[in-house]
Design an enzyme around this catalytic site. Sequence first.
Site, PDB file in Angstrom:
ATOM      1  CB  ILE A   1      -0.967   0.019   1.204  1.00 13.09           C
ATOM      2  CG1 ILE A   1      -2.061   1.057   0.973  1.00 13.09           C
ATOM      3  CG2 ILE A   1      -0.237   0.263   2.487  1.00 13.09           C
ATOM      4  CD1 ILE A   1      -3.170   1.001   2.004  1.00 13.09           C
TER       5      ILE A   1
ATOM      6  CG  ASP B   1       1.301   1.558  -4.251  1.00 12.28           C
ATOM      7  OD1 ASP B   1       0.566   2.258  -3.544  1.00 12.28           O
ATOM      8  OD2 ASP B   1       0.876   0.649  -4.959  1.00 12.28           O
ATOM      9  CB  THR B   2      -0.038   6.135  -1.799  1.00  9.91           C
ATOM     10  OG1 THR B   2       0.268   5.866  -0.430  1.00  9.91           O
ATOM     11  CG2 THR B   2      -1.091   5.167  -2.278  1.00  9.91           C
TER      12      THR B   2
ATOM     13  CG  ASP C   1      10.026  -9.449   7.267  1.00  7.02           C
ATOM     14  OD1 ASP C   1       9.098  -9.882   7.976  1.00  7.02           O
ATOM     15  OD2 ASP C   1      10.051  -8.265   6.866  1.00  7.02           O
TER      16      ASP C   1
END
Length: 233
Positions: free
Chosen positions: A151, A153-154, A209
């Site tokens: 998420i 990526d915004t 991870d």
Amino acid sequence: MAGWERKQTDTDKGIVIPDDWPGYPLDLFTYPEHYSEDLDCVYIPHGVIMDRTERLARNILEDLGDHDIVVLCVLKGGFQFCADLVDCIKVLCRNSNKTLPMRVDFIRLKSYLNDLSTPDLHIVGADNLSVLNGKNVLIVEVLSPSFPQAIVDTGKTMKTLLDHVESFKPKMIKVAGLLVKRVPSGTGYLPDYVGFEISNRFVVGYALDYNEYFRDLNHICVISDRGKQKYKI
């Protein structure tokens, strides 16, 4: 944010790995046997990571040499990159007419469950960073939050972190990111020092991870669907 706007050249993107890069076959490398069916490929070998980290260390020393800095390591995924980067800077300082006095502090960002992010970003261990006041700060992050696994990526993660650090009124902020991802909804933000620009694949290893597994991989690898199911919580 004051002091953060700058023109970037293509070289600022780091080494660009194309979308169609298949990675290296696993049998060309050594890795923990317990992950033998959990990986698709070796995406970036450990030796390549180390060579690129040394080049970033040189760039940082050239730009920031003779300035005292506070290195702010973003845990947990950033600990290996931060340790290797700091070690490279120390070695270069011993053989250079420049020096870079450093102290290291730590911060943790948490927003993932399996390979999806949670709605909220938690900044752990950041309640008292008053030491950053008036200091030159180098944030070290292995996977740039402006082009992340899910998420964030915004660009909200990096904005949240930078706003938080800025609230302590540092003199200067620079960001070193080993990886940035190309995602359609990315903000276009790039760290000041970039190792590799990669496609939008879920990568693990080199302290990155999946639900706390795969940190013990030296290479950066692409996790397989079987691996995601095996270690899903």
